[in-house]
Write an enzyme that holds these catalytic residues in place. Sequence first.
Site, PDB file in Angstrom:
ATOM      1  N   SER A 172       0.854  -1.197   0.000  1.00  0.00           N
ATOM      2  CA  SER A 172       0.000   0.000   0.000  1.00  0.00           C
ATOM      3  C   SER A 172       0.881   1.234   0.000  1.00  0.00           C
ATOM      4  O   SER A 172       1.932   1.256   0.667  1.00  0.00           O
ATOM      5  CB  SER A 172      -0.890   0.019   1.246  1.00  0.00           C
ATOM      6  N   TYR A 208      -2.210  -0.534  10.306  1.00  0.00           N
ATOM      7  CA  TYR A 208      -2.425  -1.171   8.983  1.00  0.00           C
ATOM      8  C   TYR A 208      -1.267  -0.826   8.048  1.00  0.00           C
ATOM      9  O   TYR A 208      -0.705  -1.720   7.390  1.00  0.00           O
ATOM     10  CB  TYR A 208      -3.772  -0.692   8.418  1.00  0.00           C
TER      11      TYR A 208
HETATM   12  P1  NDP Z   1     -11.266  -6.018  -0.191  1.00  0.00           P
HETATM   13  O1  NDP Z   1     -11.591  -5.861   1.256  1.00  0.00           O
HETATM   14  O2  NDP Z   1     -12.195  -5.428  -1.205  1.00  0.00           O
HETATM   15  O3  NDP Z   1     -11.028  -7.566  -0.535  1.00  0.00           O
HETATM   16  C1  NDP Z   1     -10.198  -8.307   0.315  1.00  0.00           C
HETATM   17  C2  NDP Z   1     -10.014  -9.700  -0.213  1.00  0.00           C
HETATM   18  O4  NDP Z   1      -9.146 -10.398   0.714  1.00  0.00           O
HETATM   19  C3  NDP Z   1     -11.287 -10.488  -0.282  1.00  0.00           C
HETATM   20  O5  NDP Z   1     -11.229 -11.396  -1.344  1.00  0.00           O
HETATM   21  C4  NDP Z   1     -11.304 -11.224   1.061  1.00  0.00           C
HETATM   22  O6  NDP Z   1     -11.979 -12.472   1.057  1.00  0.00           O
HETATM   23  C5  NDP Z   1      -9.825 -11.523   1.243  1.00  0.00           C
HETATM   24  N1  NDP Z   1      -9.508 -11.697   2.647  1.00  0.00           N
HETATM   25  C6  NDP Z   1      -9.698 -10.842   3.678  1.00  0.00           C
HETATM   26  N2  NDP Z   1      -9.329 -11.404   4.840  1.00  0.00           N
HETATM   27  C7  NDP Z   1      -8.888 -12.653   4.527  1.00  0.00           C
HETATM   28  C8  NDP Z   1      -8.380 -13.738   5.284  1.00  0.00           C
HETATM   29  N3  NDP Z   1      -8.259 -13.659   6.616  1.00  0.00           N
HETATM   30  N4  NDP Z   1      -8.029 -14.873   4.639  1.00  0.00           N
HETATM   31  C9  NDP Z   1      -8.165 -14.977   3.290  1.00  0.00           C
HETATM   32  N5  NDP Z   1      -8.646 -13.984   2.514  1.00  0.00           N
HETATM   33  C10 NDP Z   1      -9.008 -12.836   3.130  1.00  0.00           C
HETATM   34  O7  NDP Z   1      -9.812  -5.366  -0.363  1.00  0.00           O
HETATM   35  P2  NDP Z   1      -9.093  -4.713  -1.624  1.00  0.00           P
HETATM   36  O8  NDP Z   1      -9.399  -5.487  -2.844  1.00  0.00           O
HETATM   37  O9  NDP Z   1      -9.318  -3.263  -1.591  1.00  0.00           O
HETATM   38  O10 NDP Z   1      -7.569  -4.936  -1.206  1.00  0.00           O
HETATM   39  C11 NDP Z   1      -6.722  -5.874  -1.858  1.00  0.00           C
HETATM   40  C12 NDP Z   1      -5.286  -5.579  -1.457  1.00  0.00           C
HETATM   41  O11 NDP Z   1      -4.951  -4.241  -1.844  1.00  0.00           O
HETATM   42  C13 NDP Z   1      -5.023  -5.645   0.052  1.00  0.00           C
HETATM   43  O12 NDP Z   1      -3.740  -6.167   0.260  1.00  0.00           O
HETATM   44  C14 NDP Z   1      -5.096  -4.190   0.473  1.00  0.00           C
HETATM   45  O13 NDP Z   1      -4.390  -3.963   1.662  1.00  0.00           O
HETATM   46  C15 NDP Z   1      -4.448  -3.525  -0.722  1.00  0.00           C
HETATM   47  N6  NDP Z   1      -4.741  -2.109  -0.878  1.00  0.00           N
HETATM   48  C16 NDP Z   1      -5.998  -1.662  -1.158  1.00  0.00           C
HETATM   49  C17 NDP Z   1      -6.233  -0.310  -1.338  1.00  0.00           C
HETATM   50  C18 NDP Z   1      -7.572   0.254  -1.650  1.00  0.00           C
HETATM   51  O14 NDP Z   1      -7.698   1.505  -1.685  1.00  0.00           O
HETATM   52  N7  NDP Z   1      -8.589  -0.551  -1.909  1.00  0.00           N
HETATM   53  C19 NDP Z   1      -5.134   0.680  -1.228  1.00  0.00           C
HETATM   54  C20 NDP Z   1      -3.851   0.095  -0.935  1.00  0.00           C
HETATM   55  C21 NDP Z   1      -3.676  -1.246  -0.780  1.00  0.00           C
HETATM   56  P3  NDP Z   1     -13.544 -12.591   1.532  1.00  0.00           P
HETATM   57  O15 NDP Z   1     -14.345 -12.006   0.417  1.00  0.00           O
HETATM   58  O16 NDP Z   1     -13.793 -14.040   1.654  1.00  0.00           O
HETATM   59  O17 NDP Z   1     -13.668 -11.808   2.788  1.00  0.00           O
END
Ligand code: NDP
Length: 246
Positions: free
Chosen positions: A141, A155
């Site tokens: 991030s 975070y």
């Molecule tokens: P979302 O919350 O939209 O999606 C998260 C995904 O991770 C889902 O598929 C979820 O699965 C899965 N997940 C969450 N917890 C677990 C767990 N304990 N075990 C397995 N899978 C898990 O997040 P984003 O798509 O926005 O984020 C994706 C990545 O990008 C992350 O690493 C985030 O930190 C990073 N990021 C995002 C930003 C943003 O602005 N959106 C900015 C900077 C970085 P389920 O559906 O089953 O819960």
Amino acid sequence: MNQLNGKKALVTGGSRGIGAAIALALAEQGADVAFTYARSPERAAEVKQAIEAEGRKAAAIQADAADPKAIRRAVDDAAEALGGLDILVNNAAIATYSTIADVSAETIDELFAINVRGAILTAQAAMQHLPAGGRIITIGSGGADRIVGDTGTIYFMTKSALQTFTRGLARELGPRDITANLVQPGSTDTDMNPADGPFADFQKSLIPLGRYGTPQDVAAAVAFLATPAARHITGAILNVDGGQLT
Ligand code: NDP
């Protein structure tokens, strides 16, 4: 051109948001794709269908990234379902917001267990399967390099840990001709950070391009790093953030 024909990929957290877009982008480039999810079986089924609609093999694996045994099983199941593993994308993460003054020990532990330990153990399990030419791409991030607001510190600390992790992984796996890179999204429109959320306008005001990123914007960078064209890029940090860190 399908630059990932014949490749086999595992994406953690592929049921929604950026992870789902990455899974699809890799499939569009020709890869077979397994992905994990935690709590969204219906969304996972939709992503699996979309990958199969590209004519690729797909596997949706329920595995909590906080659970070391589940991680190992998921990696081995993915390799078995696809017949090997060439690409790992460490994407699963949670974002929990709290000031340092108020954060609980449980919240700190949960953030680090999923976002950092989960990424390490997934890479550890995957590296046993990866051949020469393999790829590990981790999603960090921009918050690792610039704190926005006063509640994201812990975070963001999990994401700065991934910078050191990626550099060390690049050193450790370089002799096997496996690359390790970090993609750092900026504000990206997902459930985690909706473009119409309460802090979206403030975030947009920090972005030279003046807009949120889409999950596809991040997925395009990940897909590039997975291709043979990126074979000499390792230990790199690539910001996909509309210039937010400038
Ligand atoms: P979302 O919350 O939209 O999606 C998260 C995904 O991770 C889902 O598929 C979820 O699965 C899965 N997940 C969450 N917890 C677990 C767990 N304990 N075990 C397995 N899978 C898990 O997040 P984003 O798509 O926005 O984020 C994706 C990545 O990008 C992350 O690493 C985030 O930190 C990073 N990021 C995002 C930003 C943003 O602005 N959106 C900015 C900077 C970085 P389920 O559906 O089953 O819960």
